[in-house]
Design a protein around this motif. Structure first.
Motif, PDB file in Angstrom:
ATOM      1  N   ASP A  56       4.520   9.962  -7.287  1.00  0.00           N
ATOM      2  CA  ASP A  56       5.546  10.176  -8.312  1.00  0.00           C
ATOM      3  C   ASP A  56       4.908  10.426  -9.669  1.00  0.00           C
ATOM      4  OD1 ASP A  56       7.438   9.800  -6.373  1.00  0.00           O
ATOM      5  OD2 ASP A  56       7.826   7.687  -6.896  1.00  0.00           O
ATOM      6  N   LEU A  57       3.836   9.698  -9.963  1.00  0.00           N
ATOM      7  CA  LEU A  57       3.154   9.892 -11.238  1.00  0.00           C
ATOM      8  C   LEU A  57       2.533  11.281 -11.313  1.00  0.00           C
ATOM      9  CD1 LEU A  57       2.137   8.792 -13.931  1.00  0.00           C
ATOM     10  CD2 LEU A  57       0.180   7.800 -12.704  1.00  0.00           C
ATOM     11  N   GLN A  58       1.935  11.737 -10.225  1.00  0.00           N
ATOM     12  CA  GLN A  58       1.345  13.077 -10.211  1.00  0.00           C
ATOM     13  C   GLN A  58       2.407  14.155 -10.404  1.00  0.00           C
ATOM     14  OE1 GLN A  58      -0.831  13.386  -6.553  1.00  0.00           O
ATOM     15  NE2 GLN A  58      -2.369  11.853  -7.156  1.00  0.00           N
ATOM     16  N   PHE A  59       3.537  14.022  -9.724  1.00  0.00           N
ATOM     17  CA  PHE A  59       4.619  14.994  -9.886  1.00  0.00           C
ATOM     18  C   PHE A  59       5.138  14.990 -11.319  1.00  0.00           C
ATOM     19  CE2 PHE A  59       5.620  14.453  -5.129  1.00  0.00           C
ATOM     20  CZ  PHE A  59       4.751  15.496  -4.813  1.00  0.00           C
ATOM     21  N   THR A 110       0.833  -1.208   0.000  1.00  0.00           N
ATOM     22  CA  THR A 110       0.000   0.000   0.000  1.00  0.00           C
ATOM     23  C   THR A 110       0.865   1.254   0.000  1.00  0.00           C
ATOM     24  OG1 THR A 110      -1.717  -1.195   1.216  1.00  0.00           O
ATOM     25  CG2 THR A 110      -1.847   1.205   1.209  1.00  0.00           C
ATOM     26  N   ARG A 111       1.919   1.271   0.812  1.00  0.00           N
ATOM     27  CA  ARG A 111       2.820   2.430   0.823  1.00  0.00           C
ATOM     28  C   ARG A 111       3.519   2.597  -0.521  1.00  0.00           C
ATOM     29  NH1 ARG A 111       4.205   0.427   6.079  1.00  0.00           N
ATOM     30  NH2 ARG A 111       6.077  -0.529   5.184  1.00  0.00           N
ATOM     31  N   ASP A 112       3.946   1.485  -1.113  1.00  0.00           N
ATOM     32  CA  ASP A 112       4.612   1.565  -2.412  1.00  0.00           C
ATOM     33  C   ASP A 112       3.663   2.087  -3.485  1.00  0.00           C
ATOM     34  OD1 ASP A 112       6.838   0.569  -1.186  1.00  0.00           O
ATOM     35  OD2 ASP A 112       6.552  -1.496  -1.890  1.00  0.00           O
ATOM     36  N   ALA A 113       2.398   1.630  -3.447  1.00  0.00           N
ATOM     37  CA  ALA A 113       1.427   2.098  -4.430  1.00  0.00           C
ATOM     38  C   ALA A 113       1.144   3.589  -4.256  1.00  0.00           C
ATOM     39  CB  ALA A 113       0.137   1.299  -4.311  1.00  0.00           C
ATOM     40  N   ALA A 114       1.020   4.051  -2.996  1.00  0.00           N
ATOM     41  CA  ALA A 114       0.787   5.475  -2.749  1.00  0.00           C
ATOM     42  C   ALA A 114       1.977   6.309  -3.212  1.00  0.00           C
ATOM     43  CB  ALA A 114       0.520   5.709  -1.264  1.00  0.00           C
ATOM     44  N   ALA A 115       3.199   5.841  -2.962  1.00  0.00           N
ATOM     45  CA  ALA A 115       4.386   6.569  -3.416  1.00  0.00           C
ATOM     46  C   ALA A 115       4.440   6.610  -4.931  1.00  0.00           C
ATOM     47  CB  ALA A 115       5.644   5.910  -2.854  1.00  0.00           C
TER      48      ALA A 115
END
Length: 202
Positions: free
Chosen positions: A186-189, A177-182
């Motif tokens: 990153d995709l948004q940035f 879950t943490r990896d998916a949120a990160a």
């Protein structure tokens, strides 16, 4: 004969031909093919998620939120619910429970047959005869209680394995879950940087 068991036999005389006919009748079984249908398995897999009423009931039983947003607890419970290793352990638990029920069943009556040949044959009848009758097994020495205790011990072992596997699953779900949120951040940035770059005069 195993220790702790006593077998009592009551024999009845039957003609050899009748015994053979009875054995042939009981040995006849029909085979029905049940081929696997891949489309059914794909459909079942695609139904996993909020459309699965059983999953929603499972989440509610543990007080997890079933709203549109997946909470970390709901994700962990979903992984436990669908985890292949846990599904295999649950199948083992079903087998252990079935063995536990079978362990308490008293031995079923059986049948015994003895084939004898008479040497003082007369009247042209067949010299062969069959003594056929039921048998009854009486267990002594606490064999049934020991069998039940062993079956319950195996069930308890499987239950402990299920709990241990569930505890191992939850940390891996939190890390995923943490990896998916990160990855989402990153995709948004990256999209913001690309948009800013596109707006610059070329």
């Amino acid at each position: 004969m195993p220790p702790g068991r006593t077998t009592a036999t009551l024999k009845l005389g039957l003609p050899a031909s009748g015994c053979v006919a009875m054995l042939l009748a009981t040995a006849c079984t029909a085979y029905h093919a049940a081929p696997l249908d891949p489309a059914v398995h794909v459909a079942v897999h695609n139904q996993r998620g909020r459309s699965d009423a059983a999953l929603m009931a499972y989440l509610k039983s543990y007080g997890a939120s079933t709203d549109s947003a997946w909470s970390p607890t709901a994700l962990a419970l979903t992984a436990i619910y669908y985890g292949p290793s846990l599904e295999a352990l649950r199948a083992h638990r079903s087998e252990a429970l079935a063995a536990e029920r079978s362990a308490g069943i008293h031995p079923s009556p059986g049948f015994a047959a003895d084939i004898d040949r008479g040497f003082s044959n007369g009247g042209g009848s067949s010299p062969w005869g069959v003594a056929f009758g039921p048998t009854f097994t009486i267990e002594t020495g606490g064999k049934r209680s020991a069998r039940i205790a062993l079956a319950r011990e195996r069930t308890a072992i499987v239950e402990a394995e299920i709990r241990a596997e569930a505890w191992r699953t939850m940390p891996s779900v939190r890390r995923a879950t943490r990896d998916a949120a990160a990855a989402d951040r990153d995709l948004q940035f990256a999209e913001l940087e690309r948009g800013a770059g596109d707006s610059l005069p070329g």
